[in-house]
Design an enzyme around this catalytic site. Structure first.
Site, mmCIF file in Angstrom:
data_model
loop_
_atom_site.group_PDB
_atom_site.id
_atom_site.type_symbol
_atom_site.label_atom_id
_atom_site.label_comp_id
_atom_site.label_asym_id
_atom_site.label_seq_id
_atom_site.Cartn_x
_atom_site.Cartn_y
_atom_site.Cartn_z
ATOM 1 N N LYS A 268 -11.573 3.608 2.985
ATOM 2 C CA LYS A 268 -11.010 2.439 3.669
ATOM 3 C C LYS A 268 -10.394 2.837 5.009
ATOM 4 C CE LYS A 268 -7.158 0.549 1.639
ATOM 5 N NZ LYS A 268 -6.127 0.289 2.646
ATOM 6 N N ARG B 84 -11.159 2.585 11.072
ATOM 7 C CA ARG B 84 -11.155 3.299 12.355
ATOM 8 C C ARG B 84 -12.562 3.370 12.935
ATOM 9 N NH1 ARG B 84 -6.904 4.873 9.322
ATOM 10 N NH2 ARG B 84 -5.014 5.593 10.367
ATOM 11 N N SER C 291 4.051 8.033 9.218
ATOM 12 C CA SER C 291 3.155 6.895 9.018
ATOM 13 C C SER C 291 1.938 7.020 9.933
ATOM 14 C CB SER C 291 3.875 5.578 9.312
ATOM 15 O OG SER C 291 2.927 4.532 9.438
ATOM 16 N N ASP D 29 -0.575 7.083 -1.268
ATOM 17 C CA ASP D 29 -1.323 6.016 -1.949
ATOM 18 C C ASP D 29 -1.627 6.362 -3.410
ATOM 19 O OD1 ASP D 29 -1.267 4.486 0.322
ATOM 20 O OD2 ASP D 29 -3.263 5.080 1.005
ATOM 21 N N ARG E 201 -3.789 -1.001 -5.785
ATOM 22 C CA ARG E 201 -3.558 0.299 -6.429
ATOM 23 C C ARG E 201 -2.761 0.147 -7.733
ATOM 24 N NH1 ARG E 201 -6.145 3.217 -2.740
ATOM 25 N NH2 ARG E 201 -5.675 2.837 -0.554
HETATM 26 C C1 S3P Z 1 -3.150 4.227 6.091
HETATM 27 C C2 S3P Z 1 -1.946 4.866 6.142
HETATM 28 C C3 S3P Z 1 -0.944 4.807 5.073
HETATM 29 C C4 S3P Z 1 -1.555 4.340 3.752
HETATM 30 C C5 S3P Z 1 -2.459 3.155 3.934
HETATM 31 C C6 S3P Z 1 -3.583 3.464 4.908
HETATM 32 C C7 S3P Z 1 -4.066 4.344 7.244
HETATM 33 O O1 S3P Z 1 0.096 3.922 5.435
HETATM 34 O O2 S3P Z 1 -0.553 4.038 2.829
HETATM 35 O O3 S3P Z 1 -3.040 2.799 2.679
HETATM 36 O O4 S3P Z 1 -5.260 4.056 7.105
HETATM 37 O O5 S3P Z 1 -3.584 4.760 8.317
HETATM 38 P P1 S3P Z 1 1.314 4.409 6.381
HETATM 39 O O6 S3P Z 1 0.708 4.939 7.581
HETATM 40 O O7 S3P Z 1 2.141 3.212 6.683
HETATM 41 O O8 S3P Z 1 2.051 5.427 5.579
#
Ligand code: S3P
Length: 428
Positions: free
Chosen positions: A21, A26, A166, A313, A386
């Site tokens: 995902k 991206r 993040s 996750d 999840r």
């Molecule tokens: C993600 C980053 C994570 C993750 C999310 C997908 C991403 O979140 O929990 O399921 O694709 O950049 P955070 O960046 O807020 O930690």
């Protein structure tokens, strides 16, 4: 949708996983503002990446989706987006909302991003604040979506240290930097997933135990052909299920093995799991390989600190692994879990208690006592993919029947999840 699962002792076979995902969002987004055509093979049917595709279509990007889920994107270049006629609906997808906001912050038109009830309750100040520092004009509703991004009068680069680990915030700022004068630098103390920097080939340096990533206006945007690897975060449910129940082996081909995502392998191995990697390769800039998992006796461990972003996750399914391990499994420093698609600490603790688990809740995690027999009951997905999937695996290990309410949440990242469970229980 309500889904029931029953105690299972058979879990074996081979299954293909949906594509990753995070990488799918991206790949589609970066292709949309490249100069040229990109062909993305194995694009997932999952609701979240589909939200990204429909937002890009609303921004005037020509996208063709073939029946075999190959997605062909005709990049419009950095300045080819069209002002959308209506708000961009990001559905349940935080990655769609936060990454596209970074792109829209520098556009010469105004736009609005909306989401479902869960997404509308998630914090957006964490992206608005750095984007405003770059010169963007952004309004939120009390820190949340709808996000209104006003026509850009020009962005300038900033040097920003992430206050929280993040990848969504990091990516949002780096993307805005592609439309900003000067250089944008994002510094992170604790590494988070690095798909953005890998896929855009951004410059990275390390000093004083921090990683600094840079983007700028003239950075070239790659395009071309890319086969998306399977989602490691989807593999997580199968890895834990096979470890704690059933016979194994289960064979998972072509799973994404980006080291910033595979912390669960380290965790499960420390817990005593039997997982092997075969046929390692690279697709584009993303490592992948096949995973083979067998049943094993697990033991509880403590996880905290820098380990957390890499497994963020996977924590609900780690709780399930902990319920079937000897000793206690403890998670700390995972406060971020309370700001995901639901409050995942609360949802995990509430549901596992309903199944009979002994679990103590902390503000930033939990401690679960393993090998306390679980019994079937009704649990709730809290509209979180999840949680739905983690509780299904807990239900397979519990005696009797468990019912998962709002089980369709799984389709956000793994629409084939319920069929995959059935397949692996039948396979021999
Ligand atoms: C993600 C980053 C994570 C993750 C999310 C997908 C991403 O979140 O929990 O399921 O694709 O950049 P955070 O960046 O807020 O930690």
């Amino acid at each position: 949708m309500i889904q029931s699962v029953s105690s299972s002792i058979r879990f074996a076979g081979q299954t293909k996983l949906p594509a990753d995902k995070s990488i799918a969002h991206r790949a589609a987004l970066f292709a949309s503002f490249a100069n040229g055509i990109s062909t993305l093979y194995n694009f997932p049917a999952s609701a979240d990446p589909q939200s990204t595709l429909s937002c890009l279509q609303q921004l005037g990007v020509p996208i063709e989706v073939l029946p075999d889920r190959t997605v062909i994107i005709q990049g419009v270049g950095r300045y080819g987006f069209r002002k959308p006629n209506s708000p961009l609906d990001c559905g349940n997808s935080g990655t769609t909302m936060r990454l596209i906001s970074g792109v829209l912050a520098g556009q010469p038109f105004s736009s609005e991003l909306i989401g479902d009830a869960s997404l509308s309750s998630r914090p957006m100040g964490r992206i608005a604040e750095p984007l405003r520092k770059m010169g963007a004009h952004i309004s939120l509703a009390d820190g949340h979506a709808p996000i209104r991004i006003h026509r850009s009068k020009g962005l300038h680069g900033i040097d920003y240290e992430l206050p929280i680990a993040s990848a969504q915030v990091k990516s949002c700022i780096l993307l805005a930097g592609l439309w900003a004068s000067g250089t944008t630098i994002v510094r992170e103390k604790i590494p988070s997933r690095d798909h953005t920097e890998r896929m855009l080939n951004l410059s990275i340096s390390h000093s004083n135990e921090k990683c600094s990533i840079r983007s700028n206006l003239s950075h070239p945007i790659p395009h071309g052909t890319f086969t998306l690897p399977g989602d490691f975060s989807a593999a997580a449910f199968v890895l834990v299920a096979t470890s704690i129940i059933g016979t194994g082996p289960v064979y998972l081909p072509n799973v994404g093995l980006n080291p910033s995502r595979t912390g669960l392998l380290t965790v499960l191995k420390e817990m005593g799991a039997n997982i092997q990697i075969r046929n390692e390769s690279v697709s584009g800039t993303e490592p992948m390989g096949d995973l083979i998992v067998q049943r094993a006796s697990l033991r509880g461990i403590t996880i905290r600190g820098d380990q957390i972003p890499n497994i963020i996750d996977e924590i609900p399914i780690i709780a399930v692994a902990g319920a079937f391990a000897s000793g206690t499994t403890t998670i700390h420093d995972a406060l971020e879990l309370r700001y995901k698609e639901c409050d995942r600490i609360l949802a995990t603790v509430t549901n596992l208690r309903k199944l009979g688990a002994q679990i103590e809740e902390f503000e930033d995690g939990f401690a679960i006592t393993g090998n306390v027999p679980l019994h079937g009951n009704t649990v709730d997905s809290f509209d979180d993919h999840r949680i739905a999937m983690a509780m299904a695996i807990a239900g397979l290990g519990a005696t009797g029947k468990s019912t998962i309410l709002k089980a369709n949440a799984a389709s956000v990242s793994f629409p084939e999840f319920w069929d995959t469970l059935a397949l692996l229980q039948e396979a021999h």
